[in-house]
Design a protein around this motif. Structure first.
Motif, PDB file in Angstrom:
ATOM      1  N   THR A  49     -12.949   3.641   0.747  1.00  0.00           N
ATOM      2  CA  THR A  49     -13.985   3.305  -0.239  1.00  0.00           C
ATOM      3  C   THR A  49     -13.919   4.256  -1.432  1.00  0.00           C
ATOM      4  OG1 THR A  49     -15.629   4.625   0.988  1.00  0.00           O
ATOM      5  CG2 THR A  49     -15.548   2.267   1.451  1.00  0.00           C
ATOM      6  N   ASP A  50     -13.569   5.525  -1.181  1.00  0.00           N
ATOM      7  CA  ASP A  50     -13.384   6.465  -2.294  1.00  0.00           C
ATOM      8  C   ASP A  50     -12.234   6.007  -3.190  1.00  0.00           C
ATOM      9  OD1 ASP A  50     -15.433   8.019  -1.369  1.00  0.00           O
ATOM     10  OD2 ASP A  50     -14.134   9.482  -0.358  1.00  0.00           O
ATOM     11  N   LEU A  51     -11.165   5.514  -2.551  1.00  0.00           N
ATOM     12  CA  LEU A  51     -10.024   5.004  -3.302  1.00  0.00           C
ATOM     13  C   LEU A  51     -10.422   3.808  -4.158  1.00  0.00           C
ATOM     14  CD1 LEU A  51      -6.948   4.850  -3.895  1.00  0.00           C
ATOM     15  CD2 LEU A  51      -6.743   3.436  -1.829  1.00  0.00           C
ATOM     16  N   LEU A  52     -11.204   2.900  -3.575  1.00  0.00           N
ATOM     17  CA  LEU A  52     -11.641   1.715  -4.318  1.00  0.00           C
ATOM     18  C   LEU A  52     -12.540   2.104  -5.484  1.00  0.00           C
ATOM     19  CD1 LEU A  52     -12.377  -0.774  -1.389  1.00  0.00           C
ATOM     20  CD2 LEU A  52     -10.339  -0.653  -2.828  1.00  0.00           C
ATOM     21  N   MET A  53     -13.369   3.116  -5.295  1.00  0.00           N
ATOM     22  CA  MET A  53     -14.270   3.565  -6.368  1.00  0.00           C
ATOM     23  C   MET A  53     -13.499   4.174  -7.537  1.00  0.00           C
ATOM     24  SD  MET A  53     -17.478   5.271  -4.322  1.00  0.00           S
ATOM     25  CE  MET A  53     -18.376   5.685  -5.814  1.00  0.00           C
ATOM     26  N   ALA A  54     -12.290   4.635  -7.277  1.00  0.00           N
ATOM     27  CA  ALA A  54     -11.512   5.302  -8.334  1.00  0.00           C
ATOM     28  C   ALA A  54     -10.739   4.317  -9.199  1.00  0.00           C
ATOM     29  CB  ALA A  54     -10.544   6.298  -7.692  1.00  0.00           C
ATOM     30  N   GLN A  55     -10.737   3.028  -8.838  1.00  0.00           N
ATOM     31  CA  GLN A  55      -9.958   2.039  -9.574  1.00  0.00           C
ATOM     32  C   GLN A  55     -10.731   1.478 -10.772  1.00  0.00           C
ATOM     33  OE1 GLN A  55      -6.788   1.981  -8.442  1.00  0.00           O
ATOM     34  NE2 GLN A  55      -7.649   3.428  -6.929  1.00  0.00           N
ATOM     35  N   LYS A  56     -10.009   0.889 -11.714  1.00  0.00           N
ATOM     36  CA  LYS A  56     -10.638   0.361 -12.930  1.00  0.00           C
ATOM     37  C   LYS A  56     -11.127  -1.076 -12.776  1.00  0.00           C
ATOM     38  CE  LYS A  56      -8.232   3.380 -16.183  1.00  0.00           C
ATOM     39  NZ  LYS A  56      -9.446   4.166 -16.433  1.00  0.00           N
ATOM     40  N   TRP A  57     -10.521  -1.865 -11.894  1.00  0.00           N
ATOM     41  CA  TRP A  57     -10.939  -3.233 -11.585  1.00  0.00           C
ATOM     42  C   TRP A  57     -11.119  -4.118 -12.816  1.00  0.00           C
ATOM     43  CZ3 TRP A  57      -9.687  -3.956  -6.927  1.00  0.00           C
ATOM     44  CH2 TRP A  57      -9.899  -2.988  -5.943  1.00  0.00           C
ATOM     45  N   PRO A  58     -10.032  -4.438 -13.525  1.00  0.00           N
ATOM     46  CA  PRO A  58     -10.158  -5.348 -14.680  1.00  0.00           C
ATOM     47  C   PRO A  58     -10.639  -6.745 -14.286  1.00  0.00           C
ATOM     48  CG  PRO A  58      -7.848  -4.948 -14.121  1.00  0.00           C
ATOM     49  CD  PRO A  58      -8.655  -3.965 -13.333  1.00  0.00           C
ATOM     50  N   GLY A  59     -10.375  -7.144 -13.018  1.00  0.00           N
ATOM     51  CA  GLY A  59     -10.840  -8.456 -12.551  1.00  0.00           C
ATOM     52  C   GLY A  59     -12.172  -8.396 -11.820  1.00  0.00           C
ATOM     53  N   ASN A  60     -12.748  -7.188 -11.723  1.00  0.00           N
ATOM     54  CA  ASN A  60     -14.069  -6.974 -11.156  1.00  0.00           C
ATOM     55  C   ASN A  60     -14.202  -7.472  -9.718  1.00  0.00           C
ATOM     56  OD1 ASN A  60     -15.673  -5.681 -13.418  1.00  0.00           O
ATOM     57  ND2 ASN A  60     -14.679  -7.377 -14.478  1.00  0.00           N
ATOM     58  N   VAL A  61     -15.364  -8.044  -9.361  1.00  0.00           N
ATOM     59  CA  VAL A  61     -15.629  -8.400  -7.964  1.00  0.00           C
ATOM     60  C   VAL A  61     -14.622  -9.430  -7.457  1.00  0.00           C
ATOM     61  CG1 VAL A  61     -17.347  -9.316  -6.348  1.00  0.00           C
ATOM     62  CG2 VAL A  61     -18.078  -7.873  -8.249  1.00  0.00           C
ATOM     63  N   ARG A  62     -14.229 -10.369  -8.327  1.00  0.00           N
ATOM     64  CA  ARG A  62     -13.257 -11.391  -7.911  1.00  0.00           C
ATOM     65  C   ARG A  62     -11.931 -10.732  -7.516  1.00  0.00           C
ATOM     66  NH1 ARG A  62     -13.000 -14.315 -12.377  1.00  0.00           N
ATOM     67  NH2 ARG A  62     -14.756 -15.632 -11.820  1.00  0.00           N
ATOM     68  N   GLN A  63     -11.476  -9.773  -8.311  1.00  0.00           N
ATOM     69  CA  GLN A  63     -10.237  -9.062  -8.001  1.00  0.00           C
ATOM     70  C   GLN A  63     -10.382  -8.258  -6.721  1.00  0.00           C
ATOM     71  OE1 GLN A  63      -9.129  -6.100 -10.872  1.00  0.00           O
ATOM     72  NE2 GLN A  63      -7.154  -5.667  -9.907  1.00  0.00           N
ATOM     73  N   LEU A  64     -11.517  -7.586  -6.552  1.00  0.00           N
ATOM     74  CA  LEU A  64     -11.764  -6.784  -5.348  1.00  0.00           C
ATOM     75  C   LEU A  64     -11.738  -7.666  -4.100  1.00  0.00           C
ATOM     76  CD1 LEU A  64     -12.622  -4.210  -3.839  1.00  0.00           C
ATOM     77  CD2 LEU A  64     -14.987  -4.701  -4.506  1.00  0.00           C
ATOM     78  N   GLU A  65     -12.382  -8.831  -4.179  1.00  0.00           N
ATOM     79  CA  GLU A  65     -12.419  -9.736  -3.023  1.00  0.00           C
ATOM     80  C   GLU A  65     -11.027 -10.246  -2.682  1.00  0.00           C
ATOM     81  OE1 GLU A  65     -14.902 -13.627  -1.371  1.00  0.00           O
ATOM     82  OE2 GLU A  65     -15.141 -12.990  -3.464  1.00  0.00           O
ATOM     83  N   ASN A  66     -10.246 -10.634  -3.687  1.00  0.00           N
ATOM     84  CA  ASN A  66      -8.895 -11.126  -3.429  1.00  0.00           C
ATOM     85  C   ASN A  66      -8.020 -10.050  -2.800  1.00  0.00           C
ATOM     86  OD1 ASN A  66      -9.589 -13.600  -4.493  1.00  0.00           O
ATOM     87  ND2 ASN A  66      -8.713 -13.197  -6.503  1.00  0.00           N
ATOM     88  N   LEU A  67      -8.162  -8.819  -3.289  1.00  0.00           N
ATOM     89  CA  LEU A  67      -7.362  -7.722  -2.745  1.00  0.00           C
ATOM     90  C   LEU A  67      -7.731  -7.450  -1.284  1.00  0.00           C
ATOM     91  CD1 LEU A  67      -5.361  -5.388  -3.044  1.00  0.00           C
ATOM     92  CD2 LEU A  67      -7.241  -3.994  -3.903  1.00  0.00           C
ATOM     93  N   LEU A  68      -9.030  -7.433  -1.001  1.00  0.00           N
ATOM     94  CA  LEU A  68      -9.476  -7.181   0.374  1.00  0.00           C
ATOM     95  C   LEU A  68      -8.988  -8.278   1.321  1.00  0.00           C
ATOM     96  CD1 LEU A  68     -13.112  -5.908  -0.267  1.00  0.00           C
ATOM     97  CD2 LEU A  68     -11.217  -4.586   0.685  1.00  0.00           C
ATOM     98  N   GLU A  69      -8.985  -9.526   0.858  1.00  0.00           N
ATOM     99  CA  GLU A  69      -8.507 -10.610   1.719  1.00  0.00           C
ATOM    100  C   GLU A  69      -7.019 -10.424   2.036  1.00  0.00           C
ATOM    101  OE1 GLU A  69      -8.506 -15.491   2.067  1.00  0.00           O
ATOM    102  OE2 GLU A  69      -9.762 -14.490   0.576  1.00  0.00           O
ATOM    103  N   ARG A  70      -6.246  -9.970   1.047  1.00  0.00           N
ATOM    104  CA  ARG A  70      -4.822  -9.719   1.284  1.00  0.00           C
ATOM    105  C   ARG A  70      -4.638  -8.611   2.322  1.00  0.00           C
ATOM    106  NH1 ARG A  70      -1.859  -6.943  -3.480  1.00  0.00           N
ATOM    107  NH2 ARG A  70      -2.856  -8.644  -4.600  1.00  0.00           N
ATOM    108  N   ILE A  71      -5.390  -7.517   2.158  1.00  0.00           N
ATOM    109  CA  ILE A  71      -5.250  -6.366   3.060  1.00  0.00           C
ATOM    110  C   ILE A  71      -5.680  -6.733   4.475  1.00  0.00           C
ATOM    111  CG2 ILE A  71      -6.044  -4.023   3.528  1.00  0.00           C
ATOM    112  CD1 ILE A  71      -4.139  -4.302   1.120  1.00  0.00           C
ATOM    113  N   ILE A  72      -6.795  -7.456   4.616  1.00  0.00           N
ATOM    114  CA  ILE A  72      -7.300  -7.822   5.946  1.00  0.00           C
ATOM    115  C   ILE A  72      -6.332  -8.775   6.641  1.00  0.00           C
ATOM    116  CG2 ILE A  72      -9.193  -9.004   7.164  1.00  0.00           C
ATOM    117  CD1 ILE A  72     -11.060  -7.871   4.951  1.00  0.00           C
ATOM    118  N   ASN A  73      -5.679  -9.647   5.877  1.00  0.00           N
ATOM    119  CA  ASN A  73      -4.671 -10.543   6.456  1.00  0.00           C
ATOM    120  C   ASN A  73      -3.488  -9.754   7.004  1.00  0.00           C
ATOM    121  OD1 ASN A  73      -4.888 -13.564   6.444  1.00  0.00           O
ATOM    122  ND2 ASN A  73      -5.627 -13.166   4.371  1.00  0.00           N
TER     123      ASN A  73
END
Length: 540
Positions: A418-442
């Motif tokens: 979560t500290d790592l995620l907080m350090a990112q800039k997230w140009p795609g915001n929540v949508r980008q965060l959700e897509n990334l998490l789905e990839r990692i969980i898969n």
């Protein structure tokens, strides 16, 4: 000469042996009977095959001599043919595909919609093995065995390099004794489902402000403001980057408003060419253009009457659509394409954009008068970069949601992740965060998601803690009790604290004045004002 098929309708008075005598006439004339049906108790329909018209007329005259026969006339349809034609017409009029099969897995009925979905024709599909259409593991076959219906199952079939993606529901067909004699399934093309979802949501919205995940003071203040303005009728303009949740806010505002039980209709203005967008928004009259639906069509403004119309990506509409939209907002009426009639509409507008409308106005790409009509109540939805304290809660909530969807249990993010995620800039915001998490969980086999997973399967920069040298960090403690004192008193307390800290290290009005950028006289006057006593000034 080629034989022809004809149908006779025989009206009669019932008596014993009447049917036998009628059939004997057909035998006498060597006429083949194809089918027979008795209707209304005293009417018989017989389909037969004969060589020529003279032969059929001779047969009809002979039938009239049978005792009890009242009249004999030619008919166009057998009753069962008429019923089948009516059923086919009805089935072809519905928007869903419909297919019926018997216990031998043979297709007994299929409408035009279902045939199109499966890239076939009713003629080819009828009496074929159902596996020809659905494959062997289709859920309708289980229904034929168990009698248990199913609802809205998603299916994907690949045939001849084509992907057939659809939703299906099925029920068994039972006879009077409760025995399964077949099954009926409905088919809805998934593209049609997506189109419907993108256009109209008629039911009360399930999305409320409770669905918005946050912890920050900034989001809390924004939601309180949004709840307040939701109760009115003024136009709202949602500003924010892509992926910040503008449509989520629009739905929540609608759910909080007095219009919550009426239609909420979203449309993505950037997804349609301007001609199609115009016809969708304003509707059209019959014959307004080539391909116009018979009877015309209501536009989304008319469909949203009494409710809310959400215009997403409003910054992407063309000048032509801007002019028409401005007119609706000014007049409160809409005019269909090809019509001169003004139709009053009561619609609340929520618009949204990620674009800089002010810059577009300067470039003559967006009308200034339309901007002022839309910008009555502007709400800015902050990006994740502007509220990093919300990221841990959002990430953990999304992780649980995605894990449930993927049928994975006990998946969680470590604190380092979560500290790592907080350090990112997230140009795609929540949508980008959700897509990334789905990839990692898969891809992650463990229930614990560590930073190494993100480094391996995502391009994330390592978290670097930002610290300030202790020598440059100053903390001021200014105790303030309620009720709040005047701002002038708060400023005075801050000044007093600053003077105490500076003079403790630099006990000279000249040095303190130099550090704070004021004259030594100002320092002495402040000290006197705040009762800080005197200091010994060094000589020279």
């Amino acid at each position: 000469m080629e034989s022809q098929e004809l149908i006779v309708r025989i009206d009669f008075v019932d008596r014993p042996g009447l049917g036998y005598d009628i059939f004997q006439r057909f035998e006498t004339h060597n006429t083949d009977k194809i089918g027979m049906e008795v209707t209304h108790g005293h009417q018989m329909m017989i389909k037969f095959r004969c060589s020529n018209q003279e032969e059929s007329e001779t047969l009809i005259q002979d039938l009239l001599t049978v005792q009890g026969v009242v009249s004999v006339k030619l008919a166009n349809y057998m009753p069962y043919e008429k019923r089948e034609q009516e059923l086919k017409t009805i089935l072809d009029l519905v928007s869903e595909g419909i297919i019926a099969i018997n216990t031998n897995h043979k297709v007994t009925h299929i409408n035009e919609v279902a045939a199109r979905i499966f890239y076939t024709t009713p003629e080819k599909a009828l009496n074929q093995d159902a596996e020809f259409l659905f494959e062997a593991n289709a859920p309708i076959f289980e229904t034929l065995k168990t009698g248990i219906p199913y609802s809205l199952k998603e299916r994907k079939i690949r045939r001849n390099q084509r992907l057939i993606h659809f939703l299906t529901s099925g029920v068994p067909i039972l006879n009077k004794r409760g025995q399964i004699i077949g099954g009926v399934m409905t088919i809805k093309d998934f593209r049609q489902v997506e189109e419907l979802l993108s256009k109209v949501e008629r039911k009360p919205q399930s999305i409320t402000f409770d669905n918005i995940i946050y912890e920050s003071r900034r989001m809390r203040d924004l939601i309180e403001t949004a709840k307040t303005v939701a109760r009115g009728t003024s136009t709202i303009l949602l500003r924010g980057e892509s992926g910040t949740g503008k449509e989520l806010f629009a739905k929540a505002i609608h759910a909080e408003s007095p219009r919550s039980q009426q239609a909420f209709i979203p449309i993505n203005c950037a997804a349609l060419p301007d001609t199609l967008l115009e016809s969708e928004l304003f509707g059209y009259e019959e014959g307004a253009f080539t391909g116009a639906t018979k009877g015309g069509k209501k536009g989304l403004f008319e469909q949203a009457h009494g409710g809310t119309l959400f215009l997403d990506e409003i910054g992407d509409i063309t000048p032509q659509v801007q002019v028409r939209l401005l007119r609706v907002l000014q007049e409160g009426t809409v005019r269909r394409i090809g019509s001169s009639k003004e139709i009053p509409v009561d619609v609340r507008i929520i618009a949204a954009t990620h674009r800089n409308l002010e810059a577009l106005i300067d470039e003559d790409q967006f009308r200034e008068d339309l901007y002022y009509r839309l910008n009555v109540i502007p709400l800015h939805i902050p990006s994740l970069r502007e509220r990093p304290e919300d990221i841990p809660l959002i990430a953990q909530t999304l992780t649980r949601k995605i894990a449930k969807k993927l049928d994975k249990s006990e998946v969680y993010l470590t604190k380092e992740s979560t500290d790592l995620l907080m350090a990112q800039k997230w140009p795609g915001n929540v949508r980008q965060l959700e897509n990334l998490l789905e990839r990692i969980i898969n891809l992650n086999s463990s229930s614990e998601i560590k930073p190494s997973s993100f480094y391996e399967w995502a391009d994330l920069a390592p978290a670097v803690p930002i610290t300030k040298p202790e020598s440059t960090a100053h903390q001021l403690i200014v105790p303030i009790t309620e009720p709040w004192p005047p701002l002038k008193e708060i400023v005075a307390q801050v000044e007093r604290e600053v003077l105490l800290k500076v003079l403790a290290k630099h006990p000279s009005s000249r040095k303190a004045g130099k550090i704070l950028g004021v004259s030594n006289t100002t320092i002495l006057n402040k000290m006197n004002s705040y009762g800080l006593g005197k200091i010994d000034e060094p000589e020279g």
